[in-house]
Every structure is written in C-alpha cells, then in structure tokens.
Design a protein around this motif. Sequence first.
Motif, PDB file in Angstrom:
ATOM      1  N   TYR A  77       0.947  -1.459   0.179  1.00  0.00           N
ATOM      2  CA  TYR A  77      -0.057  -0.056  -0.069  1.00  0.00           C
ATOM      3  C   TYR A  77       0.897   1.154  -0.098  1.00  0.00           C
ATOM      4  CZ  TYR A  77       1.013   0.118   5.051  1.00  0.00           C
ATOM      5  OH  TYR A  77       1.188  -0.097   6.363  1.00  0.00           O
ATOM      6  N   ALA A  78       2.134   1.197   0.472  1.00  0.00           N
ATOM      7  CA  ALA A  78       2.977   2.376   0.458  1.00  0.00           C
ATOM      8  C   ALA A  78       3.368   2.541  -1.042  1.00  0.00           C
ATOM      9  CB  ALA A  78       4.242   2.151   1.130  1.00  0.00           C
ATOM     10  N   MET A  79       3.482   1.496  -1.851  1.00  0.00           N
ATOM     11  CA  MET A  79       4.017   1.873  -3.229  1.00  0.00           C
ATOM     12  C   MET A  79       3.045   2.084  -4.136  1.00  0.00           C
ATOM     13  SD  MET A  79       5.960  -1.746  -4.112  1.00  0.00           S
ATOM     14  CE  MET A  79       6.333  -2.918  -2.773  1.00  0.00           C
ATOM     15  N   THR A  80       1.565   2.146  -3.655  1.00  0.00           N
ATOM     16  CA  THR A  80       0.458   2.653  -4.579  1.00  0.00           C
ATOM     17  C   THR A  80      -0.120   3.674  -3.927  1.00  0.00           C
ATOM     18  OG1 THR A  80      -0.930   1.035  -3.337  1.00  0.00           O
ATOM     19  CG2 THR A  80       0.081   0.073  -5.331  1.00  0.00           C
ATOM     20  N   GLY A  81       0.562   4.153  -2.816  1.00  0.00           N
ATOM     21  CA  GLY A  81      -0.374   5.242  -2.051  1.00  0.00           C
ATOM     22  C   GLY A  81      -1.837   4.968  -1.385  1.00  0.00           C
ATOM     23  N   GLY A  82      -1.767   3.675  -1.141  1.00  0.00           N
ATOM     24  CA  GLY A  82      -2.955   3.319  -0.546  1.00  0.00           C
ATOM     25  C   GLY A  82      -4.093   2.913  -1.709  1.00  0.00           C
ATOM     26  N   ARG A  83      -3.555   2.923  -2.930  1.00  0.00           N
ATOM     27  CA  ARG A  83      -4.698   2.577  -3.921  1.00  0.00           C
ATOM     28  C   ARG A  83      -4.661   1.313  -4.320  1.00  0.00           C
ATOM     29  NH1 ARG A  83      -2.780   5.701  -8.352  1.00  0.00           N
ATOM     30  NH2 ARG A  83      -0.635   4.973  -7.529  1.00  0.00           N
ATOM     31  N   THR A  84      -5.959   0.677  -4.613  1.00  0.00           N
ATOM     32  CA  THR A  84      -6.254  -0.564  -4.917  1.00  0.00           C
ATOM     33  C   THR A  84      -6.721  -0.818  -6.358  1.00  0.00           C
ATOM     34  OG1 THR A  84      -8.518  -0.574  -3.964  1.00  0.00           O
ATOM     35  CG2 THR A  84      -6.633  -1.486  -2.565  1.00  0.00           C
ATOM     36  N   LYS A  85      -7.256   0.178  -7.093  1.00  0.00           N
ATOM     37  CA  LYS A  85      -7.713   0.240  -8.466  1.00  0.00           C
ATOM     38  C   LYS A  85      -6.756   1.059  -9.266  1.00  0.00           C
ATOM     39  CE  LYS A  85     -12.214  -1.117  -7.460  1.00  0.00           C
ATOM     40  NZ  LYS A  85     -12.029  -2.453  -7.256  1.00  0.00           N
ATOM     41  N   PRO A  86      -6.500   0.621 -10.508  1.00  0.00           N
ATOM     42  CA  PRO A  86      -5.454   1.340 -11.373  1.00  0.00           C
ATOM     43  C   PRO A  86      -6.362   2.717 -12.003  1.00  0.00           C
ATOM     44  CG  PRO A  86      -6.576  -0.621 -12.471  1.00  0.00           C
ATOM     45  CD  PRO A  86      -6.938  -0.568 -10.947  1.00  0.00           C
ATOM     46  N   GLY A  87      -6.120   3.575 -11.372  1.00  0.00           N
ATOM     47  CA  GLY A  87      -6.464   5.074 -11.874  1.00  0.00           C
ATOM     48  C   GLY A  87      -7.904   5.311 -11.844  1.00  0.00           C
ATOM     49  N   PRO A  88      -8.345   6.570 -12.075  1.00  0.00           N
ATOM     50  CA  PRO A  88      -9.718   6.833 -12.045  1.00  0.00           C
ATOM     51  C   PRO A  88     -10.648   6.165 -13.170  1.00  0.00           C
ATOM     52  CG  PRO A  88      -8.616   9.025 -12.833  1.00  0.00           C
ATOM     53  CD  PRO A  88      -7.531   7.680 -12.376  1.00  0.00           C
ATOM     54  N   SER A  89     -10.043   5.888 -14.176  1.00  0.00           N
ATOM     55  CA  SER A  89     -10.695   5.120 -15.261  1.00  0.00           C
ATOM     56  C   SER A  89     -11.169   3.729 -14.911  1.00  0.00           C
ATOM     57  CB  SER A  89     -10.124   5.351 -16.668  1.00  0.00           C
ATOM     58  OG  SER A  89      -8.622   4.592 -16.488  1.00  0.00           O
ATOM     59  N   ASN A  90     -10.593   3.320 -13.988  1.00  0.00           N
ATOM     60  CA  ASN A  90     -11.029   1.872 -13.468  1.00  0.00           C
ATOM     61  C   ASN A  90     -10.568   0.842 -14.615  1.00  0.00           C
ATOM     62  OD1 ASN A  90     -11.569   2.390 -10.763  1.00  0.00           O
ATOM     63  ND2 ASN A  90     -13.681   2.834 -11.412  1.00  0.00           N
ATOM     64  N   VAL A  91      -9.507   1.002 -15.106  1.00  0.00           N
ATOM     65  CA  VAL A  91      -9.145   0.158 -16.381  1.00  0.00           C
ATOM     66  C   VAL A  91      -8.843  -1.163 -15.645  1.00  0.00           C
ATOM     67  CG1 VAL A  91      -7.323  -0.604 -18.006  1.00  0.00           C
ATOM     68  CG2 VAL A  91      -8.035   1.860 -17.638  1.00  0.00           C
ATOM     69  N   ARG A  92      -9.081  -2.412 -16.374  1.00  0.00           N
ATOM     70  CA  ARG A  92      -8.952  -3.658 -15.883  1.00  0.00           C
ATOM     71  C   ARG A  92      -7.981  -4.127 -16.643  1.00  0.00           C
ATOM     72  NH1 ARG A  92     -11.239  -8.740 -16.828  1.00  0.00           N
ATOM     73  NH2 ARG A  92     -11.071 -10.116 -14.722  1.00  0.00           N
ATOM     74  N   PHE A  93      -6.776  -4.581 -15.863  1.00  0.00           N
ATOM     75  CA  PHE A  93      -5.600  -5.242 -16.574  1.00  0.00           C
ATOM     76  C   PHE A  93      -5.701  -6.672 -16.292  1.00  0.00           C
ATOM     77  CE2 PHE A  93      -4.111  -1.071 -15.628  1.00  0.00           C
ATOM     78  CZ  PHE A  93      -3.354  -0.674 -16.728  1.00  0.00           C
ATOM     79  N   ASP A  94      -6.041  -7.327 -17.403  1.00  0.00           N
ATOM     80  CA  ASP A  94      -6.022  -8.999 -17.497  1.00  0.00           C
ATOM     81  C   ASP A  94      -4.485  -9.422 -17.116  1.00  0.00           C
ATOM     82  OD1 ASP A  94      -8.816  -9.478 -17.695  1.00  0.00           O
ATOM     83  OD2 ASP A  94      -8.535  -8.854 -19.684  1.00  0.00           O
TER      84      ASP A  94
END
Length: 138
Positions: free
Chosen positions: A29-46
């Motif tokens: 969570y430190a590497m991602t700044g506490g974020r769990t989703k990739p960006g505001p567009s909620n892109v899904r990376f398969d």
Amino acid sequence: MNEDSTGGGPSVPGSQWYDADAGPLVRPYAMTGGRTKPGPSNVRFDLIALVVVDDDPPGPSEESLLGPEHRSLLALCRAETQSVAELSADADLPVGVVRVLLGDLLESGFVRVSRPVPPAQLPDERILREVIDGLRAL
C-alpha cells in the motif's frame, strides 16, 4: 518492556523484526499510495494483457518524477513486450500493485496496453477444425 532477540528495540506482541539481510521492507500500500484500483478510469488489466512502451512517451524529465517501482516496470517493458503476469513476476511485486502502477503509467502516456480478445470474439472451434482438416487434405 521486553527487548527483542536482535537487541534492536522493545518487543511488541505481534511485531516482527527483520535482520539487515532482509533489506528494506515496503508494504504494497505504500508503493501504490493506498490505492487498490488502477486510476480513475478503473481500467482492468487482465493477467495476459500485453504492455509495451508507448511510441511517443513523455520526456526524461517526466520519467524522473516516477517512483522506483514505476521505473522498474518501464525498464522491463523497454526490454520486451510483457504480460501483466510476467511483469509482476519479473519485478517481484504483487499483481495488484503492478496493476495500480501500470494504471499510473498508462494515464501518464508511458505505456500502451493491448487487451486480450474476449472469448466471444474468438473463432468457433468447429471452424478451426474445418480449417485444419482442409489443410491436411492438401
């Protein structure tokens, strides 16, 4: 208070001290700044989505603003096109962290992602068998 076995400080129940050989420990969570989703567009990376460095990426000054994990992923993508799963393994990072970091890189224009073909758009198995049978008949 009790001293821990390494002599490094007080022992707190449930805490664990790491020796110098373990190196620095950074929580995901430190590497991602506490974020769990990739960006505001909620892109899904398969896991099988392919990541490649963009043909016209931002300049070196913008890249210098990226974190070390972002730069590590960029270096891996520059070497060759890789899937999200391969990037996760090669960077030794959890897939969830890689997805968030790739979201940052995608939004900043550093990478492009080609998503896998949805199963509904794949050719029918019957058609593929007919093609194979036709080729064998030649």
